[in-house]
Write an enzyme that holds these catalytic residues in place. Structure first.
Site, short mmCIF file in Angstrom:
data_model
loop_
_atom_site.label_atom_id
_atom_site.label_comp_id
_atom_site.label_asym_id
_atom_site.label_seq_id
_atom_site.Cartn_x
_atom_site.Cartn_y
_atom_site.Cartn_z
CB VAL A 80 35.79 50.53 97.04
CG1 VAL A 80 34.88 51.69 97.39
CG2 VAL A 80 36.14 49.73 98.28
CE LYS A 127 42.28 51.12 104.22
NZ LYS A 127 41.58 49.86 104.09
CD GLU A 177 30.45 58.26 106.28
OE1 GLU A 177 29.91 59.34 106.52
OE2 GLU A 177 31.00 57.57 107.16
CB VAL A 210 36.21 55.28 108.99
CG1 VAL A 210 36.10 54.61 110.36
CG2 VAL A 210 37.45 56.14 108.91
N GLY A 264 33.48 50.99 106.25
CA GLY A 264 32.70 50.57 105.07
C GLY A 264 31.41 51.36 104.95
N GLY A 289 39.30 34.25 101.17
CA GLY A 289 39.24 35.61 100.63
C GLY A 289 38.85 36.67 101.65
CG ASP A 330 42.65 48.89 107.79
OD1 ASP A 330 42.55 49.44 106.69
OD2 ASP A 330 41.66 48.55 108.47
CE LYS A 386 39.49 50.87 107.81
NZ LYS A 386 39.21 49.44 107.81
N GLY A 405 33.83 45.47 101.53
CA GLY A 405 33.02 44.83 100.48
C GLY A 405 32.56 45.83 99.45
#
Ligand code: HSE
Length: 429
Positions: free
Chosen positions: A16, A107, A131, A134, A136, A189, A203, A207, A304
């Site tokens: 990121v 998160k 932002e 949660v 992406g 991946g 996870d 979120k 991503g």
């Protein structure tokens, strides 16, 4: 600011942080126009200097010392893209205390410590934006906090974990088992080497805590959210669900329940015509409803470099605008207090149950008697196959208190004629 430009320090140049770096560099002119000033990266910090080289970060901006970035008086905004609690929380705290605005897609940290972080930011008159934490690229948090600020939100249901949605989609479309698809996803991946936080629902729970805080205006004790992952879901369950007109998704569910909140993460059978049922692969979507706003669904890439980097860059621009217009700290925490979560036992659910039983007279009757005694009402029952004296029975139960369902399941498990309860998956209507 330095020479009229807002200065940014990025801590963590992984997926990121790296995506953000590229966006700030490649879209600099557009960002200058919308922010009202140039937004420059003044320092890029990562212990893995190979990452910095791969991103072609100029040597003068490269560092491995986060404390130097945080104490640099020229830097206005710190982006924490390291992830996890430690050392991220210490860096964020130090940055706020040094009078810098903070942007983070973290998160775990926001779910656990968001309340304290926002209180500290308010005290120091700086912004904290998250932002990217949660969904992406999906602009769900700003939508809840700003666009829907006047609306009473009654329900939030999300597919907020791409790894599990990818696995469940592949299981459904290829008829493959969980372990097989997970191994493929790791090779491609799409899943982490250690996928525990994703597949066990942790996870998604983080979120959901963030979504619920913004949507319902209450701080959420994340450790109290009911959490169940997808490792017990089998190809057989997905096949039965599909044939009954459902898909299986890992859902993050938030609802108002009187003065309490009902928050849970678990796999669920979702009607195939529900808007969330069409969300395939690594995509995320969040469905929100309320009396004024009606039903809304936001959809997009939940992970991503460039998608999540876009969300983080949007936050950086928001902080930059507030610096340019001397209006920092205008978006403090909007929660009105601590949420009281309804215990899972008190939540009303319906369920799909698949079990293996002895194939002989009176077995169905014995199980139905237990269900009746525990006040669980049967909606449908099917028996498809029987071999080697074992029959597989699939039940769908009507909606009722979860505690009745749990009591019935443990009594049924104790019946001599029941070999095993293979799966119990809740149904969302
Ligand atoms: N691990 C997350 C997912 C992506 O699989 O959706 C980042 O939040």
């Amino acid at each position: 600011m330095r020479d009229g430009a807002v200065q940014v320090g990025i801590l963590g140049l992984g997926v990121v942080g790296g995506g953000l770096y590229q966006i700030l560099r490649d879209n600099a002119e557009q960002i200058r126009r919308v922010a009202g000033a140039s937004v420059e990266v003044a320092a890029a910090c990562d212990l893995d200097t190979e990452r910095l080289r791969e991103l072609s970060v100029p040597e003068a901006l490269q560092t491995t010392e986060a404390s130097q970035v945080i104490s640099n008086p020229d830097i206005d905004i710190i982006v924490e893209a390291i992830g996890g609690i430690s050392p991220a929380l210490n860096f964020v705290t130090a940055a706020i205390e040094a009078g810098k605005s903070v942007v983070t897609p973290n998160k775990e940290m926001i779910a656990k410590d968001g309340g304290e972080i926002l209180a500290l930011a308010e005290q120091h008159g700086v912004d904290v934006q998250f932002e990217g934490s949660v969904g992406g690229v999906i602009p769900i948090l700003r939508s809840l906090k700003e666009s829907l600020a006047s609306a009473r939100i009654d329900q939030i249901i999300g597919i907020v974990n791409g790894t599990t949605n990818y696995i469940l989609t592949e299981m459904s479309e290829a008829g493959a088992e969980f372990a097989e698809v997970l191994a493929d996803a790791q090779r491609e991946g799409y899943a982490e080497a250690d996928p525990t936080a994703d597949i066990e629902g942790i996870d998604a729970t983080n979120k959901l805590a963030i979504l619920a805080a913004l949507g319902f205006g209450q701080r959420v004790p994340v450790e109290e959210i009911y959490c169940e992952g997808i490792s017990g879901v089998t190809a057989a369950d997905i096949d039965y669900a599909n044939r009954m007109g459902y898909v299986i998704k890992l859902l993050a569910i938030g609802k108002r329940a009187g003065d309490e909140l009902e928050l849970r993460v678990h796999p669920a059978l979702l009607p195939a015509d529900h808007p969330l049922a069409t969300v395939r692969g690594v995509y995320n979507a969040i469905f929100v409803s309320g009396p004024e706003c009606g039903e809304i669904m936001l959809y997009g890439q939940g992970a991503g470099a460039l998608p999540t980097g876009t969300a983080v860059a949007g936050d950086v621009i928001d902080c930059a605008r507030n610096i340019v217009h001397a209006s920092r700290g205008r978006a403090p925490c909007t929660c009105e207090g601590e949420a009281v979560l309804r215990p899972m036992a008190e939540v009303e659910t319906s369920a799909y149950v698949r079990m293996q039983v002895a194939d002989r007279p009176g077995v169905l009757g014995q199980i139905a008697t237990v269900l009746g005694r525990e006040q669980v009402s049967i909606e449908s029952v099917i028996q498809e196959s029987a071999h080697d004296d074992v029959a597989e029975i699939v039940w769908v139960m009507h909606r009722g208190p979860e505690k009745h369902l749990q009591a019935a399941m443990s009594a049924i498990e104790d019946l001599a004629v029941v070999r095993e309860i293979s799966s119990m998956i809740r149904v969302v209507e």
